[in-house]
Design a protein around this motif. Structure first.
Motif, mmCIF file in Angstrom:
data_model
loop_
_atom_site.group_PDB
_atom_site.id
_atom_site.type_symbol
_atom_site.label_atom_id
_atom_site.label_comp_id
_atom_site.label_asym_id
_atom_site.label_seq_id
_atom_site.Cartn_x
_atom_site.Cartn_y
_atom_site.Cartn_z
ATOM 1 N N GLN A 25 0.919 -1.211 0.067
ATOM 2 C CA GLN A 25 0.081 0.077 -0.071
ATOM 3 C C GLN A 25 0.722 1.281 0.023
ATOM 4 O O GLN A 25 1.972 1.419 0.451
ATOM 5 C CB GLN A 25 -0.978 -0.083 1.504
ATOM 6 N N GLY A 26 0.280 2.453 -0.628
ATOM 7 C CA GLY A 26 1.234 3.702 -0.423
ATOM 8 C C GLY A 26 1.066 4.379 -1.633
ATOM 9 O O GLY A 26 0.378 3.683 -2.940
ATOM 10 N N PRO A 27 1.732 5.301 -2.259
ATOM 11 C CA PRO A 27 1.712 6.117 -3.218
ATOM 12 C C PRO A 27 2.278 5.186 -4.328
ATOM 13 O O PRO A 27 3.053 4.282 -4.421
ATOM 14 C CB PRO A 27 2.990 7.302 -2.937
ATOM 15 N N ALA A 28 1.956 5.649 -5.474
ATOM 16 C CA ALA A 28 2.266 4.783 -6.902
ATOM 17 C C ALA A 28 3.911 5.014 -6.952
ATOM 18 O O ALA A 28 4.391 5.774 -6.943
ATOM 19 C CB ALA A 28 1.485 5.139 -8.099
ATOM 20 N N ARG A 29 4.238 3.609 -7.501
ATOM 21 C CA ARG A 29 5.815 3.781 -8.004
ATOM 22 C C ARG A 29 5.843 4.524 -9.228
ATOM 23 O O ARG A 29 5.023 4.895 -9.970
ATOM 24 C CB ARG A 29 6.370 2.452 -7.960
ATOM 25 N N ALA A 30 7.253 4.566 -9.506
ATOM 26 C CA ALA A 30 7.476 5.643 -10.714
ATOM 27 C C ALA A 30 7.129 4.888 -12.074
ATOM 28 O O ALA A 30 6.891 5.380 -12.837
ATOM 29 C CB ALA A 30 8.888 5.734 -10.703
ATOM 30 N N ASP A 31 7.285 3.498 -12.053
ATOM 31 C CA ASP A 31 6.810 2.701 -13.088
ATOM 32 C C ASP A 31 5.203 2.364 -13.267
ATOM 33 O O ASP A 31 4.868 1.661 -13.972
ATOM 34 C CB ASP A 31 7.774 1.365 -13.064
ATOM 35 N N ASP A 32 4.644 3.056 -12.296
ATOM 36 C CA ASP A 32 2.807 2.591 -12.372
ATOM 37 C C ASP A 32 2.339 3.520 -13.004
ATOM 38 O O ASP A 32 1.307 3.501 -13.423
ATOM 39 C CB ASP A 32 2.445 2.765 -10.810
ATOM 40 N N GLN A 114 7.852 18.596 -18.335
ATOM 41 C CA GLN A 114 7.009 19.711 -17.825
ATOM 42 C C GLN A 114 5.672 19.887 -18.849
ATOM 43 O O GLN A 114 4.793 20.255 -18.216
ATOM 44 C CB GLN A 114 7.779 21.111 -18.178
ATOM 45 N N ARG A 115 5.689 19.258 -19.828
ATOM 46 C CA ARG A 115 4.492 19.248 -20.754
ATOM 47 C C ARG A 115 3.936 18.132 -20.602
ATOM 48 O O ARG A 115 2.617 17.898 -20.746
ATOM 49 C CB ARG A 115 5.136 19.370 -22.300
ATOM 50 N N ILE A 116 4.512 16.896 -20.541
ATOM 51 C CA ILE A 116 3.876 15.651 -20.532
ATOM 52 C C ILE A 116 4.564 14.752 -19.402
ATOM 53 O O ILE A 116 5.594 14.266 -19.474
ATOM 54 C CB ILE A 116 4.068 14.824 -21.954
ATOM 55 N N TRP A 117 3.683 14.513 -18.471
ATOM 56 C CA TRP A 117 3.979 13.665 -17.125
ATOM 57 C C TRP A 117 2.748 12.946 -16.687
ATOM 58 O O TRP A 117 1.712 13.807 -16.493
ATOM 59 C CB TRP A 117 4.577 14.651 -16.296
ATOM 60 N N PRO A 118 3.009 11.753 -16.187
ATOM 61 C CA PRO A 118 1.709 11.242 -15.546
ATOM 62 C C PRO A 118 1.394 12.081 -14.377
ATOM 63 O O PRO A 118 2.189 12.560 -13.556
ATOM 64 C CB PRO A 118 2.191 9.818 -15.070
ATOM 65 N N PRO A 119 0.151 12.379 -14.230
ATOM 66 C CA PRO A 119 -0.346 13.647 -12.963
ATOM 67 C C PRO A 119 -0.011 12.938 -11.750
ATOM 68 O O PRO A 119 0.105 13.812 -10.908
ATOM 69 C CB PRO A 119 -1.793 13.570 -13.551
ATOM 70 N N ASP A 120 -0.016 11.827 -11.372
ATOM 71 C CA ASP A 120 0.069 11.310 -10.103
ATOM 72 C C ASP A 120 1.500 10.907 -9.642
ATOM 73 O O ASP A 120 1.703 10.104 -8.579
ATOM 74 C CB ASP A 120 -0.926 10.190 -9.724
ATOM 75 N N ASP A 121 2.565 10.859 -10.726
ATOM 76 C CA ASP A 121 3.783 10.386 -10.477
ATOM 77 C C ASP A 121 4.712 11.584 -9.841
ATOM 78 O O ASP A 121 4.628 12.400 -10.444
ATOM 79 C CB ASP A 121 4.335 9.701 -11.724
ATOM 80 N N ARG A 122 5.408 11.131 -9.012
ATOM 81 C CA ARG A 122 6.326 12.023 -8.207
ATOM 82 C C ARG A 122 7.565 11.408 -7.907
ATOM 83 O O ARG A 122 8.677 12.011 -7.288
ATOM 84 C CB ARG A 122 5.796 12.721 -7.196
ATOM 85 N N GLY A 123 7.993 10.465 -8.530
ATOM 86 C CA GLY A 123 8.993 9.513 -8.335
ATOM 87 C C GLY A 123 9.985 9.491 -9.389
ATOM 88 O O GLY A 123 11.387 9.016 -9.076
ATOM 89 N N GLY A 124 9.920 10.072 -10.677
ATOM 90 C CA GLY A 124 11.001 10.167 -11.610
ATOM 91 C C GLY A 124 11.036 9.008 -12.449
ATOM 92 O O GLY A 124 10.226 8.136 -12.042
ATOM 93 N N ALA A 138 19.335 7.382 -18.963
ATOM 94 C CA ALA A 138 19.188 8.738 -18.411
ATOM 95 C C ALA A 138 18.189 8.784 -17.574
ATOM 96 O O ALA A 138 17.130 7.926 -17.671
ATOM 97 C CB ALA A 138 18.759 9.572 -19.716
ATOM 98 N N HIS A 139 18.295 9.386 -16.450
ATOM 99 C CA HIS A 139 17.185 9.574 -15.504
ATOM 100 C C HIS A 139 16.499 11.059 -15.483
ATOM 101 O O HIS A 139 17.018 11.925 -15.731
ATOM 102 C CB HIS A 139 17.638 9.688 -13.711
ATOM 103 N N VAL A 140 15.248 10.931 -15.388
ATOM 104 C CA VAL A 140 14.298 12.009 -15.548
ATOM 105 C C VAL A 140 13.627 12.441 -14.132
ATOM 106 O O VAL A 140 12.684 11.548 -14.212
ATOM 107 C CB VAL A 140 13.294 12.170 -16.836
ATOM 108 N N PRO A 141 13.966 13.603 -13.457
ATOM 109 C CA PRO A 141 13.300 13.574 -12.427
ATOM 110 C C PRO A 141 11.793 14.181 -12.530
ATOM 111 O O PRO A 141 11.625 14.708 -13.612
ATOM 112 C CB PRO A 141 14.033 14.449 -11.455
#
Length: 237
Positions: A25-32, A114-124, A138-141
């Protein structure tokens, strides 16, 4: 001599309970999140940047301390910009110049995020970038909420067009209550106006203004001086 075969064994009944763990349980992972649109847009942006076809696929997170943009990608972009042979880009030591080209790639990816990002993701998100024979990680925060969401909805307002309520004091004096008695309708209290009156915002005096009477009975105030301390960045006005 017999040919090859498979030996079958009877299943042993197990009476002990099998281990079972509930889903985390918890916030969605970056790959979700749905990063498909981001990867498509990132591939297009990098293709324009490199001037050659670029493919973007999901990648794996790198160990701590790993560079955000793989050195071979920075070396490839540096080679292409300088007119070198892309096939030999991997043999170039990026150095300080490579750091600058890695920053160019990172800035292009951040602009897409900044233009296209899943709205509920904050993990990079981690991606693998391939251009010709050169590939790298490459890592994208995740973009800050202000850039990804709030910036698109905030109206652009010019500061010099904001309305500001200003009070102009025509005159002020201290007098005894007895001097105003008896109070009655139509009482005219004499004032002693001065050529320049204080200009006040809230409780702070910010400058001076002149007041001239108009034919219709109104007054017109004109600012003649402002306090430099009041309008400085550290001032309260």
């Amino acid at each position: 001599m017999s040919g090859p075969g498979i030996l079958s064994e009877a299943m042993v009944d197990r009476h002990e309970p099998l281990p079972w763990l509930p889903p985390p349980q918890g916030p969605a992972r970056a790959d979700d999140g749905d990063f498909g649109p981001f990867m498509i847009a990132a591939a297009r942006a990098l293709t324009r940047l490199f001037g050659a076809e670029v493919h973007v696929l999901p990648g794996r997170a790198q160990p701590p301390g790993a560079p955000r943009i793989a050195e071979p990608l920075a070396a490839l972009l540096m080679t292409l910009r300088m007119g070198g042979d892309p096939a030999r880009a991997g043999t170039i030591a990026p150095g300080s110049a490579g750091v600058r080209y890695a920053a160019i790639i990172a800035a292009a990816l951040d602009e897409v995020a900044q233009r296209i990002w899943p709205p509920d993701d904050r993990g990079g998100f981690d991606i693998d970038i391939a251009c010709g024979a050169i590939a790298g990680h490459a890592h994208v925060p995740a973009p800050p909420p202000l850039l990804a969401e709030a910036a698109a909805t905030l109206p652009r307002v010019r500061l010099d067009g904001l309305p500001l309520r200003v009070r102009v004091e025509l005159a002020s004096a201290e007098t005894l209550v007895a001097a105003l008695l008896p109070l009655r309708a139509g009482l005219v209290v004499p004032i002693d106006p001065v050529p320049e009156m204080p200009l006040v915002i809230g409780e702070q005096r910010i400058g001076r203004a002149t007041v001239l009477p108009l034919p219709d009975g109104r007054q017109q105030a004109t600012i003649v001086a402002l306090s430099a301390a009041a309008i400085a960045p550290g001032g309260r006005a």
